[in-house]
Design a protein around this motif. Sequence first.
Motif, PDB file in Angstrom:
ATOM      1  N   LYS A  88       0.824  -1.210   0.000  1.00 51.39           N
ATOM      2  CA  LYS A  88       0.000   0.000   0.000  1.00 51.39           C
ATOM      3  C   LYS A  88       0.859   1.261   0.000  1.00 51.39           C
ATOM      4  N   ALA A  89       2.004   1.211   0.665  1.00 53.69           N
ATOM      5  CA  ALA A  89       2.892   2.367   0.731  1.00 53.69           C
ATOM      6  C   ALA A  89       3.580   2.643  -0.609  1.00 53.69           C
ATOM      7  N   GLU A  90       3.879   1.576  -1.373  1.00 54.64           N
ATOM      8  CA  GLU A  90       4.609   1.725  -2.633  1.00 54.64           C
ATOM      9  C   GLU A  90       4.173   0.681  -3.663  1.00 54.64           C
ATOM     10  N   PRO A  91       2.943   0.747  -4.139  1.00 57.33           N
ATOM     11  CA  PRO A  91       2.476  -0.308  -5.054  1.00 57.33           C
ATOM     12  C   PRO A  91       3.292  -0.403  -6.342  1.00 57.33           C
ATOM     13  N   GLU A  92       3.754   0.705  -6.870  1.00 61.19           N
ATOM     14  CA  GLU A  92       4.529   0.664  -8.115  1.00 61.19           C
ATOM     15  C   GLU A  92       5.873  -0.029  -7.920  1.00 61.19           C
ATOM     16  N   LYS A  93       6.398  -0.007  -6.708  1.00 62.08           N
ATOM     17  CA  LYS A  93       7.660  -0.682  -6.410  1.00 62.08           C
ATOM     18  C   LYS A  93       7.500  -2.197  -6.481  1.00 62.08           C
ATOM     19  N   TYR A  94       6.356  -2.694  -6.025  1.00 60.09           N
ATOM     20  CA  TYR A  94       6.161  -4.135  -5.886  1.00 60.09           C
ATOM     21  C   TYR A  94       5.347  -4.779  -7.005  1.00 60.09           C
ATOM     22  N   ALA A  95       4.498  -4.031  -7.667  1.00 67.63           N
ATOM     23  CA  ALA A  95       3.673  -4.603  -8.734  1.00 67.63           C
ATOM     24  C   ALA A  95       4.570  -5.064  -9.885  1.00 67.63           C
ATOM     25  N   PRO A  96       4.235  -6.182 -10.503  1.00 72.11           N
ATOM     26  CA  PRO A  96       5.065  -6.665 -11.612  1.00 72.11           C
ATOM     27  C   PRO A  96       4.986  -5.724 -12.810  1.00 72.11           C
ATOM     28  N   GLN A  97       6.040  -5.708 -13.560  1.00 74.88           N
ATOM     29  CA  GLN A  97       6.081  -4.909 -14.777  1.00 74.88           C
ATOM     30  C   GLN A  97       5.083  -5.457 -15.788  1.00 74.88           C
ATOM     31  N   TYR A  98       4.611  -4.574 -16.651  1.00 73.39           N
ATOM     32  CA  TYR A  98       3.681  -4.927 -17.731  1.00 73.39           C
ATOM     33  C   TYR A  98       2.421  -5.582 -17.188  1.00 73.39           C
ATOM     34  N   GLY A  99       2.004  -5.112 -16.010  1.00 72.10           N
ATOM     35  CA  GLY A  99       0.750  -5.570 -15.427  1.00 72.10           C
ATOM     36  C   GLY A  99       0.702  -7.037 -15.056  1.00 72.10           C
ATOM     37  N   GLY A 100       1.849  -7.683 -15.016  1.00 75.63           N
ATOM     38  CA  GLY A 100       1.874  -9.116 -14.697  1.00 75.63           C
ATOM     39  C   GLY A 100       1.654 -10.008 -15.910  1.00 75.63           C
ATOM     40  N   TYR A 101       1.572  -9.413 -17.097  1.00 75.90           N
ATOM     41  CA  TYR A 101       1.530 -10.217 -18.319  1.00 75.90           C
ATOM     42  C   TYR A 101       2.938 -10.759 -18.582  1.00 75.90           C
ATOM     43  N   CYS A 102       3.042 -11.724 -19.448  1.00 75.86           N
ATOM     44  CA  CYS A 102       4.333 -12.316 -19.791  1.00 75.86           C
ATOM     45  C   CYS A 102       5.268 -11.253 -20.366  1.00 75.86           C
ATOM     46  N   ALA A 103       6.378 -11.023 -19.681  1.00 75.67           N
ATOM     47  CA  ALA A 103       7.321  -9.984 -20.099  1.00 75.67           C
ATOM     48  C   ALA A 103       7.956 -10.318 -21.450  1.00 75.67           C
ATOM     49  N   TRP A 104       8.240 -11.595 -21.689  1.00 77.95           N
ATOM     50  CA  TRP A 104       8.829 -11.984 -22.971  1.00 77.95           C
ATOM     51  C   TRP A 104       7.852 -11.718 -24.118  1.00 77.95           C
ATOM     52  N   ALA A 105       6.576 -12.021 -23.926  1.00 75.96           N
ATOM     53  CA  ALA A 105       5.585 -11.793 -24.985  1.00 75.96           C
ATOM     54  C   ALA A 105       5.453 -10.301 -25.293  1.00 75.96           C
ATOM     55  N   VAL A 106       5.454  -9.480 -24.255  1.00 76.59           N
ATOM     56  CA  VAL A 106       5.388  -8.024 -24.472  1.00 76.59           C
ATOM     57  C   VAL A 106       6.616  -7.580 -25.258  1.00 76.59           C
ATOM     58  N   SER A 107       7.773  -8.157 -24.950  1.00 77.38           N
ATOM     59  CA  SER A 107       9.020  -7.796 -25.621  1.00 77.38           C
ATOM     60  C   SER A 107       9.116  -8.373 -27.036  1.00 77.38           C
ATOM     61  N   ALA A 108       9.096  -9.671 -27.142  1.00 81.15           N
ATOM     62  CA  ALA A 108       9.406 -10.346 -28.402  1.00 81.15           C
ATOM     63  C   ALA A 108       8.243 -10.379 -29.387  1.00 81.15           C
ATOM     64  N   LYS A 109       7.026 -10.434 -28.878  1.00 83.78           N
ATOM     65  CA  LYS A 109       5.855 -10.562 -29.749  1.00 83.78           C
ATOM     66  C   LYS A 109       5.015  -9.287 -29.805  1.00 83.78           C
ATOM     67  N   ASN A 110       5.354  -8.298 -28.948  1.00 84.08           N
ATOM     68  CA  ASN A 110       4.570  -7.070 -28.865  1.00 84.08           C
ATOM     69  C   ASN A 110       3.094  -7.409 -28.680  1.00 84.08           C
ATOM     70  N   ASP A 111       2.841  -8.334 -27.733  1.00 88.65           N
ATOM     71  CA  ASP A 111       1.489  -8.834 -27.525  1.00 88.65           C
ATOM     72  C   ASP A 111       1.323  -9.262 -26.069  1.00 88.65           C
ATOM     73  N   PHE A 112       0.079  -9.487 -25.690  1.00 84.92           N
ATOM     74  CA  PHE A 112      -0.252  -9.955 -24.351  1.00 84.92           C
ATOM     75  C   PHE A 112      -0.207 -11.479 -24.298  1.00 84.92           C
ATOM     76  N   ALA A 113       0.221 -12.002 -23.164  1.00 83.65           N
ATOM     77  CA  ALA A 113       0.130 -13.431 -22.876  1.00 83.65           C
ATOM     78  C   ALA A 113       0.058 -13.571 -21.364  1.00 83.65           C
TER      79      ALA A 113
END
Length: 146
Positions: free
Chosen positions: A74-99
Amino acid sequence: MKRLMIFVAFFMSSLAFAQDEIYTGYFSSKALSGYDTVAYFTDHKPVEGNAKFTAKYKGADWYFVSQEHLDMFKAEPEKYAPQYGGYCAWAVSAKNDFASADPKEWAVVDGKLYLNYDDDIKHKWDQDPALHIKQADANWPKLISK
């Protein structure tokens, strides 16, 4: 046959809708499938959260193992929340898509949490995380604004 066509039409039309900012799956509102996002930083492993310690953030329900972890989030949600909303980081990177992502396939890089789809995809991610982060950081704003 008619039922199949209706199902296909419904499924295809659902793909046209914008993705949620936080990945929760189709039938859940749990971020990270109920895993405690703070635990990746404090325990250095995925730990399932407890329904007694929850927070609402960006439309998703976040679960924690303790009041302490809940308060930290609650004090720092952006610090702890996963990047890219918790979607697959590789898919966002390599496929420019959600997974979807598996909370057990994770990495913390430079103080940020990244999740991936499965072990094979995580292995691809691990080949060059810096490149994937750079590409995903460039792709993410356009993806989420669709």
